[in-house]
Design a protein around this motif. Structure first.
Motif, PDB file in Angstrom:
ATOM      1  N   MET A   1       0.846  -1.199   0.000  1.00  0.00           N
ATOM      2  CA  MET A   1       0.000   0.000   0.000  1.00  0.00           C
ATOM      3  C   MET A   1       0.877   1.244   0.000  1.00  0.00           C
ATOM      4  SD  MET A   1      -2.951   1.082   2.726  1.00  0.00           S
ATOM      5  CE  MET A   1      -3.865   2.618   2.513  1.00  0.00           C
ATOM      6  N   GLN A   2       0.588   2.175  -0.894  1.00  0.00           N
ATOM      7  CA  GLN A   2       1.364   3.407  -0.986  1.00  0.00           C
ATOM      8  C   GLN A   2       0.987   4.372   0.135  1.00  0.00           C
ATOM      9  OE1 GLN A   2       3.908   4.229  -3.151  1.00  0.00           O
ATOM     10  NE2 GLN A   2       3.759   2.056  -3.647  1.00  0.00           N
ATOM     11  N   PRO A   3       1.974   4.948   0.797  1.00  0.00           N
ATOM     12  CA  PRO A   3       1.655   5.897   1.870  1.00  0.00           C
ATOM     13  C   PRO A   3       1.096   7.203   1.327  1.00  0.00           C
ATOM     14  CG  PRO A   3       4.022   5.813   1.503  1.00  0.00           C
ATOM     15  CD  PRO A   3       3.429   4.739   0.646  1.00  0.00           C
ATOM     16  N   TYR A   4       0.308   7.854   2.136  1.00  0.00           N
ATOM     17  CA  TYR A   4      -0.179   9.198   1.817  1.00  0.00           C
ATOM     18  C   TYR A   4       0.995  10.174   1.812  1.00  0.00           C
ATOM     19  CZ  TYR A   4      -2.742  13.603   2.284  1.00  0.00           C
ATOM     20  OH  TYR A   4      -3.217  14.873   2.093  1.00  0.00           O
ATOM     21  N   TYR A   5       1.898   9.979   2.779  1.00  0.00           N
ATOM     22  CA  TYR A   5       3.087  10.835   2.903  1.00  0.00           C
ATOM     23  C   TYR A   5       4.180  10.014   3.566  1.00  0.00           C
ATOM     24  CZ  TYR A   5       6.285  14.328   4.823  1.00  0.00           C
ATOM     25  OH  TYR A   5       7.406  15.045   5.156  1.00  0.00           O
ATOM     26  N   ARG A   6       5.418  10.271   3.142  1.00  0.00           N
ATOM     27  CA  ARG A   6       6.552   9.553   3.726  1.00  0.00           C
ATOM     28  C   ARG A   6       7.781  10.442   3.734  1.00  0.00           C
ATOM     29  NH1 ARG A   6       8.182   4.081   0.869  1.00  0.00           N
ATOM     30  NH2 ARG A   6       6.772   3.148   2.403  1.00  0.00           N
ATOM     31  N   ASN A   7       8.547  10.354   4.820  1.00  0.00           N
ATOM     32  CA  ASN A   7       9.905  10.894   4.828  1.00  0.00           C
ATOM     33  C   ASN A   7      10.789   9.860   5.518  1.00  0.00           C
ATOM     34  OD1 ASN A   7       9.758  11.329   7.684  1.00  0.00           O
ATOM     35  ND2 ASN A   7       8.914  13.379   7.379  1.00  0.00           N
ATOM     36  N   ASN A   8      11.979  10.237   5.919  1.00  0.00           N
ATOM     37  CA  ASN A   8      12.895   9.220   6.447  1.00  0.00           C
ATOM     38  C   ASN A   8      12.508   8.693   7.820  1.00  0.00           C
ATOM     39  OD1 ASN A   8      13.525  11.760   7.599  1.00  0.00           O
ATOM     40  ND2 ASN A   8      15.588  11.070   8.122  1.00  0.00           N
ATOM     41  N   LEU A   9      11.550   9.347   8.493  1.00  0.00           N
ATOM     42  CA  LEU A   9      11.127   8.904   9.818  1.00  0.00           C
ATOM     43  C   LEU A   9       9.645   8.547   9.895  1.00  0.00           C
ATOM     44  CD1 LEU A   9      12.979  11.478  12.127  1.00  0.00           C
ATOM     45  CD2 LEU A   9      13.479   9.040  11.945  1.00  0.00           C
ATOM     46  N   VAL A  10       8.826   9.202   9.083  1.00  0.00           N
ATOM     47  CA  VAL A  10       7.371   9.102   9.231  1.00  0.00           C
ATOM     48  C   VAL A  10       6.728   8.514   7.985  1.00  0.00           C
ATOM     49  CG1 VAL A  10       5.239  10.416   9.582  1.00  0.00           C
ATOM     50  CG2 VAL A  10       7.316  11.056  10.830  1.00  0.00           C
ATOM     51  N   GLN A  11       5.759   7.624   8.199  1.00  0.00           N
ATOM     52  CA  GLN A  11       4.899   7.117   7.132  1.00  0.00           C
ATOM     53  C   GLN A  11       3.445   7.318   7.549  1.00  0.00           C
ATOM     54  OE1 GLN A  11       6.000   3.103   5.593  1.00  0.00           O
ATOM     55  NE2 GLN A  11       7.646   3.206   7.099  1.00  0.00           N
ATOM     56  N   LEU A  12       2.655   7.973   6.698  1.00  0.00           N
ATOM     57  CA  LEU A  12       1.240   8.193   6.953  1.00  0.00           C
ATOM     58  C   LEU A  12       0.411   7.437   5.927  1.00  0.00           C
ATOM     59  CD1 LEU A  12       1.179  12.051   7.639  1.00  0.00           C
ATOM     60  CD2 LEU A  12       1.427  10.205   9.315  1.00  0.00           C
ATOM     61  N   TYR A  13      -0.637   6.753   6.395  1.00  0.00           N
ATOM     62  CA  TYR A  13      -1.490   5.965   5.514  1.00  0.00           C
ATOM     63  C   TYR A  13      -2.952   6.362   5.694  1.00  0.00           C
ATOM     64  CZ  TYR A  13       2.555   2.931   4.817  1.00  0.00           C
ATOM     65  OH  TYR A  13       3.798   2.450   4.502  1.00  0.00           O
ATOM     66  N   THR A  14      -3.694   6.367   4.585  1.00  0.00           N
ATOM     67  CA  THR A  14      -5.127   6.632   4.617  1.00  0.00           C
ATOM     68  C   THR A  14      -5.883   5.314   4.639  1.00  0.00           C
ATOM     69  OG1 THR A  14      -4.710   8.537   3.175  1.00  0.00           O
ATOM     70  CG2 THR A  14      -7.008   7.906   3.519  1.00  0.00           C
ATOM     71  N   GLY A  15      -6.836   5.198   5.554  1.00  0.00           N
ATOM     72  CA  GLY A  15      -7.656   3.998   5.560  1.00  0.00           C
ATOM     73  C   GLY A  15      -8.263   3.706   6.910  1.00  0.00           C
ATOM     74  N   ASP A  16      -9.062   2.653   6.959  1.00  0.00           N
ATOM     75  CA  ASP A  16      -9.670   2.168   8.186  1.00  0.00           C
ATOM     76  C   ASP A  16      -8.579   1.501   9.025  1.00  0.00           C
ATOM     77  OD1 ASP A  16     -10.926   0.581  10.141  1.00  0.00           O
ATOM     78  OD2 ASP A  16     -12.695   0.267   8.900  1.00  0.00           O
ATOM     79  N   ALA A  17      -8.263   2.086  10.171  1.00  0.00           N
ATOM     80  CA  ALA A  17      -7.154   1.586  10.983  1.00  0.00           C
ATOM     81  C   ALA A  17      -7.346   0.134  11.383  1.00  0.00           C
ATOM     82  CB  ALA A  17      -6.999   2.454  12.235  1.00  0.00           C
ATOM     83  N   LEU A  18      -8.578  -0.251  11.687  1.00  0.00           N
ATOM     84  CA  LEU A  18      -8.818  -1.614  12.145  1.00  0.00           C
ATOM     85  C   LEU A  18      -8.572  -2.626  11.040  1.00  0.00           C
ATOM     86  CD1 LEU A  18      -9.913   0.009  14.488  1.00  0.00           C
ATOM     87  CD2 LEU A  18     -11.835  -1.577  14.639  1.00  0.00           C
ATOM     88  N   GLN A  19      -8.819  -2.225   9.783  1.00  0.00           N
ATOM     89  CA  GLN A  19      -8.524  -3.101   8.658  1.00  0.00           C
ATOM     90  C   GLN A  19      -7.026  -3.127   8.353  1.00  0.00           C
ATOM     91  OE1 GLN A  19     -10.793  -5.167   7.184  1.00  0.00           O
ATOM     92  NE2 GLN A  19     -12.092  -4.422   8.857  1.00  0.00           N
ATOM     93  N   LEU A  20      -6.387  -1.965   8.387  1.00  0.00           N
ATOM     94  CA  LEU A  20      -4.957  -1.905   8.089  1.00  0.00           C
ATOM     95  C   LEU A  20      -4.127  -2.608   9.158  1.00  0.00           C
ATOM     96  CD1 LEU A  20      -4.496   1.687   6.630  1.00  0.00           C
ATOM     97  CD2 LEU A  20      -4.815  -0.469   5.428  1.00  0.00           C
ATOM     98  N   LEU A  21      -4.580  -2.556  10.414  1.00  0.00           N
ATOM     99  CA  LEU A  21      -3.869  -3.265  11.470  1.00  0.00           C
ATOM    100  C   LEU A  21      -3.769  -4.756  11.161  1.00  0.00           C
ATOM    101  CD1 LEU A  21      -5.148  -1.690  14.822  1.00  0.00           C
ATOM    102  CD2 LEU A  21      -2.759  -1.940  14.128  1.00  0.00           C
TER     103      LEU A  21
END
Length: 254
Positions: A1-21
């Motif tokens: 899954m492609q992140p919404y935003y990424r840098n060398n420390l942080v990755q942000l993802y869009t979606g239902d957290a309970l499903q992505l977990l």
């Protein structure tokens, strides 16, 4: 899954957290910082800046056909959270009187060991509009580890130094939030950066990975980036992730 935003420390993802977990690897996360829905969006009203405003925060703060009760939602979350935590991992969970007793019960049910019941005292809480009860001026943060007898990390000496050489207590007093923390956009349940920073400093080392499954406008990610920790953030709202991205980019801008 492609992140919404990424840098060398942080990755942000869009979606239902309970499903992505459910798609995350078992025992892959050191610490979880979670501010799950309190399920308060019931058509009532609250006070903001002296104005009477609706308490409804969004669809994410309401029960749905998928999770018909708050207990079903919280049970699914805490069960998956325990799976992805490493053996010595810990979880911080925010709550108010409306949901924290349910969360505490479920933590015990799934085998977590509760370490602390931290009381966050708000120094400038909004007044109670009904005038039929005391003003709500606190929220609770439960800190728990995955197993009762597996040691966890606690930066005791740093917390003691911050508290002028004395053991830090489990009552933390701060203003609700500083306005400059909202200059890139507003989230209705945003927590103060100072509170999140203290939690991360107390329970992590630089090589650890922190997960915030309800990252909202990105306070956990901002704190992790400042402290040079790796962070994975998930949120169902692209609008809130856009705020998080603006905050992270601003922090990196000289």
């Amino acid at each position: 899954m492609q992140p919404y935003y990424r840098n060398n420390l942080v990755q942000l993802y869009t979606g239902d957290a309970l499903q992505l977990l459910k798609s995350m690897a078992t025992e892959s996360i050191d610490v979880i910082v979670a501010d799950p829905p309190y399920f308060l969006s019931n058509g009532g009203f609250t006070n903001r800046g002296g104005q009477k405003v609706p308490v409804n925060k969004g669809d994410w703060d309401q029960v749905t056909e998928k999770y018909q009760t708050s207990e079903e939602f919280n049970a699914t979350f805490l069960n998956e959270a325990r799976r992805v935590l490493k053996r010595n991992g810990t979880i911080w969970t925010f709550g108010s009187l409306h949901n924290i007793y349910e969360v505490g019960y479920l933590l015990k049910k799934f085998g977590y060991h509760i370490l602390n019941n931290v009381t966050w005292q708000k120094l400038n809480p909004p007044p109670n509009l009904s005038c039929r009860m005391f003003t709500h001026s606190t929220e609770t943060i439960i800190w728990a580890r995955k197993y009762p007898k597996v040691p966890h990390f606690f930066n005791y000496n740093l917390m003691r130094r911050y508290n002028h050489g004395k053991q830090m207590k489990d009552v933390w007093s701060t203003p609700v939030i500083q306005q400059n923390e909202r200059r890139f956009g507003r989230h209705p349940t945003q927590k103060p950066l100072s509170i999140i920073t203290r939690m991360i400093e107390a329970s992590t080392t630089p090589e650890m990975t922190i997960l915030d499954p309800f990252v909202g406008s990105g306070t956990t990610a901002v704190a992790c980036q400042s402290l040079q920790r790796h962070c994975i953030g998930i949120d169902i709202s692209p609008d809130y992730l856009a705020i998080a991205q603006r905050r992270l980019v601003n922090q990196l801008t000289p």
